[in-house]
Scaffold this motif. Structure first.
Motif, short mmCIF file in Angstrom:
data_model
loop_
_atom_site.label_atom_id
_atom_site.label_comp_id
_atom_site.label_asym_id
_atom_site.label_seq_id
_atom_site.Cartn_x
_atom_site.Cartn_y
_atom_site.Cartn_z
N ALA A 12 7.51 -32.96 -63.96
CA ALA A 12 8.43 -33.69 -65.03
C ALA A 12 7.89 -34.83 -64.76
N PRO A 13 8.01 -36.06 -66.41
CA PRO A 13 7.83 -37.21 -65.83
C PRO A 13 9.13 -37.92 -65.49
N ALA A 14 9.94 -38.67 -65.00
CA ALA A 14 10.43 -39.31 -64.63
C ALA A 14 12.15 -39.55 -65.93
N ASP A 15 10.62 -39.69 -66.99
CA ASP A 15 11.97 -40.90 -67.83
C ASP A 15 12.45 -39.00 -68.35
N ASP A 16 11.60 -38.00 -68.36
CA ASP A 16 12.07 -36.65 -69.19
C ASP A 16 12.92 -36.78 -68.87
N VAL A 17 13.27 -36.43 -66.72
CA VAL A 17 13.95 -35.65 -66.01
C VAL A 17 15.63 -36.78 -66.29
N TRP A 18 14.64 -38.13 -66.28
CA TRP A 18 16.07 -38.99 -66.19
C TRP A 18 17.03 -39.04 -67.31
N SER A 19 16.19 -39.08 -68.82
CA SER A 19 16.73 -38.75 -69.90
C SER A 19 17.66 -37.29 -70.13
N TYR A 20 17.51 -36.66 -69.10
CA TYR A 20 18.33 -35.61 -69.08
C TYR A 20 19.30 -35.85 -68.25
N SER A 67 30.40 -44.51 -61.65
CA SER A 67 31.42 -45.85 -61.11
C SER A 67 29.61 -46.47 -61.42
N GLY A 68 28.60 -45.53 -61.61
CA GLY A 68 27.62 -47.08 -61.56
C GLY A 68 26.36 -46.33 -62.54
N LEU A 69 25.42 -46.86 -63.61
CA LEU A 69 24.69 -46.28 -64.09
C LEU A 69 23.28 -47.25 -64.77
N ASP A 70 22.70 -47.37 -64.02
CA ASP A 70 21.48 -48.38 -64.37
C ASP A 70 19.90 -47.22 -65.23
N ASP A 71 19.66 -47.66 -66.00
CA ASP A 71 18.58 -46.73 -67.14
C ASP A 71 17.39 -47.47 -66.24
N THR A 72 17.41 -49.36 -66.10
CA THR A 72 15.97 -49.21 -65.10
C THR A 72 15.87 -49.17 -64.00
N GLU A 73 16.46 -48.32 -62.95
CA GLU A 73 16.49 -48.07 -61.71
C GLU A 73 16.22 -46.09 -61.95
N ARG A 74 17.00 -46.16 -63.17
CA ARG A 74 16.96 -44.30 -63.40
C ARG A 74 18.04 -43.36 -61.90
N THR A 75 19.73 -44.22 -62.30
CA THR A 75 20.04 -44.32 -61.12
C THR A 75 21.33 -44.20 -61.92
N TYR A 76 22.36 -43.63 -60.85
CA TYR A 76 23.67 -43.72 -60.95
C TYR A 76 24.43 -42.93 -59.65
N GLY A 89 36.83 -40.54 -49.13
CA GLY A 89 36.03 -41.92 -49.56
C GLY A 89 34.87 -41.24 -50.08
N ALA A 90 34.91 -39.50 -50.66
CA ALA A 90 33.12 -39.47 -51.18
C ALA A 90 32.32 -40.63 -51.83
N HIS A 91 31.41 -40.80 -51.87
CA HIS A 91 31.02 -40.95 -53.10
C HIS A 91 29.67 -40.84 -53.03
N GLY A 92 28.09 -40.03 -54.40
CA GLY A 92 27.18 -39.25 -54.29
C GLY A 92 26.73 -40.68 -55.71
N ARG A 93 25.05 -40.42 -55.16
CA ARG A 93 23.86 -41.26 -55.98
C ARG A 93 23.03 -40.16 -56.20
N ILE A 94 22.15 -40.32 -57.39
CA ILE A 94 21.13 -39.79 -57.51
C ILE A 94 19.95 -40.50 -57.96
N ARG A 95 19.45 -40.14 -58.13
CA ARG A 95 18.17 -41.52 -58.64
C ARG A 95 16.86 -40.19 -58.77
N VAL A 96 15.95 -41.24 -59.83
CA VAL A 96 14.98 -40.53 -60.19
C VAL A 96 13.52 -41.50 -60.03
N SER A 97 12.20 -41.77 -59.56
CA SER A 97 11.65 -42.44 -59.41
C SER A 97 9.80 -41.34 -59.87
N PRO A 98 9.19 -42.53 -60.58
CA PRO A 98 8.15 -41.67 -61.10
C PRO A 98 6.99 -41.78 -59.78
#
Length: 144
Positions: A12-20, A67-76, A89-98
């Protein structure tokens, strides 16, 4: 600090997945084992600082703060405030790249945490194989 990681290419396109995915409040819609999820103050689910409350197996409670949301990098990024696992002290990150060659996308989910030495290896495996990989697998099925 131990680190857990899972990734996959989705058809699927990165923008579609990130939008969700950028909706921090919708984890219960796609994550296996999460029975319910709500944004605690009822505010927008893309507001940095909002807290989601998730109910998992056996009525286990997880509370996580965006703690962070970046639409340009498609990351939270998020921090875990409360969970039944022996981590601190746990933290996580999800990122979507084309994937520009194919029009697909690359999704990665990672996290870092502290734990007692005797729990580190088990928690690395639990986060990777019990949370991140099944979550990405569910996204792969959702997006075909």
């Amino acid at each position: 600090m131990p680190r857990s990681y899972a990734s996959a290419v989705l058809d699927a396109p990165a923008d579609d997945v990130w939008s969700y995915l950028r909706d921090f409040g919708n984890l219960a819609e796609w994550m296996p084992g999460v029975e319910t999820g709500v944004i605690e103050d009822g505010g927008p689910s893309d507001r940095v600082g909002c807290v989601r409350r998730l109910i998992g197996p056996g009525n286990s409670v997880f509370r996580e703060r965006l703690s962070g949301l970046d639409d340009t990098e498609r990351t939270y990024t998020y921090e875990i405030l409360e969970c039944p696992l022996p981590v601190r002290g746990a933290h996580g990150r999800i990122r979507v790249s084309p994937v520009t060659e194919t029009g697909q996308c690359f999704v990665e989910w990672s996290g870092e945490f502290s734990a007692d030495a005797g729990d580190e290896e088990a928690m690395e495996k639990t986060l990777t194989m019990g949370i991140y990989a099944p979550g990405i697998g569910a996204l792969r099925r959702r997006f075909g």
